[in-house]
Design an enzyme around this catalytic site. Structure first.
Site, short mmCIF file in Angstrom:
data_model
loop_
_atom_site.label_atom_id
_atom_site.label_comp_id
_atom_site.label_asym_id
_atom_site.label_seq_id
_atom_site.Cartn_x
_atom_site.Cartn_y
_atom_site.Cartn_z
N LYS A 15 14.71 -7.89 12.20
CA LYS A 15 15.41 -7.98 10.91
C LYS A 15 16.56 -8.98 10.98
O LYS A 15 16.82 -9.70 10.00
CB LYS A 15 15.90 -6.59 10.50
CG LYS A 15 14.77 -5.62 10.16
CD LYS A 15 13.84 -6.17 9.09
CE LYS A 15 12.80 -5.16 8.66
NZ LYS A 15 11.88 -5.69 7.63
N TYR A 30 13.09 -3.58 16.47
CA TYR A 30 13.13 -3.55 15.01
C TYR A 30 14.36 -4.30 14.51
O TYR A 30 14.26 -5.17 13.64
CB TYR A 30 13.15 -2.10 14.52
CG TYR A 30 13.39 -1.99 13.03
CD1 TYR A 30 12.38 -2.25 12.11
CD2 TYR A 30 14.66 -1.65 12.54
CE1 TYR A 30 12.60 -2.17 10.75
CE2 TYR A 30 14.89 -1.57 11.18
CZ TYR A 30 13.86 -1.83 10.29
OH TYR A 30 14.10 -1.75 8.94
N SER A 85 14.61 -7.34 4.37
CA SER A 85 15.15 -7.00 5.67
C SER A 85 15.57 -5.53 5.66
O SER A 85 14.80 -4.66 5.26
CB SER A 85 16.33 -7.92 6.00
OG SER A 85 16.89 -7.61 7.26
N SER A 140 0.81 -1.23 0.00
CA SER A 140 0.00 0.00 0.00
C SER A 140 0.83 1.27 0.00
O SER A 140 0.30 2.36 -0.18
CB SER A 140 -0.94 0.01 1.21
OG SER A 140 -0.20 -0.01 2.42
#
Length: 277
Positions: A149, A145, A131, A13
């Protein structure tokens, strides 16, 4: 239609996913683009927009099954959905930490499990996991975060050793800074997760330059979509894809020379702190 290759893209999106959907469609692929805000997915020939919330198992199952019902095949899955739940590691609520892992890691894992039986039957397929250079680098406020990853990369590498025997590859793209709303959202989350009178307020103030892109935004989403396409279509894919030599180099330094990376990062932090005053 029957001879079109099929690509599935999550997080379509906005940003990189949005541009990747347009790029694959322009090259004749049949694109199934998923996002929670389905109305923001690009509308163009060859693009089918579908509702998807990667944190909800039922949504993941319905998403993949609807694609298989239409096509009977999936050539490429691009696990792109993700965001940054930034804030002090001490203060981020566990609910938000779990949401970060559900979005950035567990969603990709489940979607991959759902497409792999079809790819094994086909005896070909590719899973491209988006990633970040933040899978190897790190900075304050990004503990969870960076953890997601790093987990995504290690999982992808292990998966590749297991599925390559079936003609399937699992590979990683590591974008650096991008010209997108990602930084603004990460800063918003960091401030949201900050407790009243938090001892960590000075860190957020010193990092505003990074979040706002004042240190250089790097690649555009359209440029990174090109990297996605290369990762999906290279005849002999690499384990890692980067947009620039700079991104590749800083990851190498962080992995091979962690003390040097930390020294350089601290210098940058001090400069940003002075500039923010």
């Amino acid at each position: 239609m029957e001879n079109q290759k099929v690509v599935v893209i999550t997080g379509a999106s906005n940003g990189m996913g949005f541009e990747a959907a347009k790029l694959f469609a322009s090259k004749g692929w049949q694109v199934f683009a998923g996002a929670r805000r389905v109305e923001k997915i690009p509308t163009a020939k060859n693009i089918t927009a579908l509702k998807l919330d990667v944190t909800v198992s039922e949504s993941n199952h319905s998403f993949i099954q609807s694609i298989l019902d239409k096509t009977g095949r999936i050539d490429v899955l691009i696990n792109n959905a993700g965001y940054g739940e930034y804030g002090p590691a001490e203060e981020i609520p566990m609910e938000n930490i779990r949401k970060q892992f559900e979005t950035n890691f567990f969603g990709a894992v489940e979607l991959s499990q759902l497409v792999l039986p079809t790819m094994r039957t086909q005896k070909f397929g590719r899973i491209v996991n988006i990633s970040s250079i933040g899978g190897d680098l790190y900075m304050p406020l990004g503990a969870f975060y960076h953890a997601t990853k790093a987990a995504l990369q290690q999982w992808s590498d292990v998966l590749d050793t297991e599925v390559s025997q079936f003609g399937i590859r699992s590979i990683v793209v590591q974008p650096g800074g991008t010209e997108s709303s990602w930084g603004a959202i990460a800063l918003e989350n960091a401030e949201k997760n900050l407790k009243e009178n938090s001892a960590y307020q000075p860190i957020i103030d010193s990092l505003r330059g990074v979040f706002s892109g004042s240190m250089g935004a790097g690649a555009t989403s359209a440029q990174l979509a090109e990297v996605f396409y290369k990762a999906a279509t290279d005849e002999n894919p690499k384990h890692r894809y980067f947009h620039s030599f700079g991104d590749r180099s800083i990851v190498h330094i962080a992995r091979a020379h962690p003390r040097l990376f930390l020294r350089v990062f601290k210098i940058m932090m001090n400069r940003m702190a002075k500039n923010s005053k």
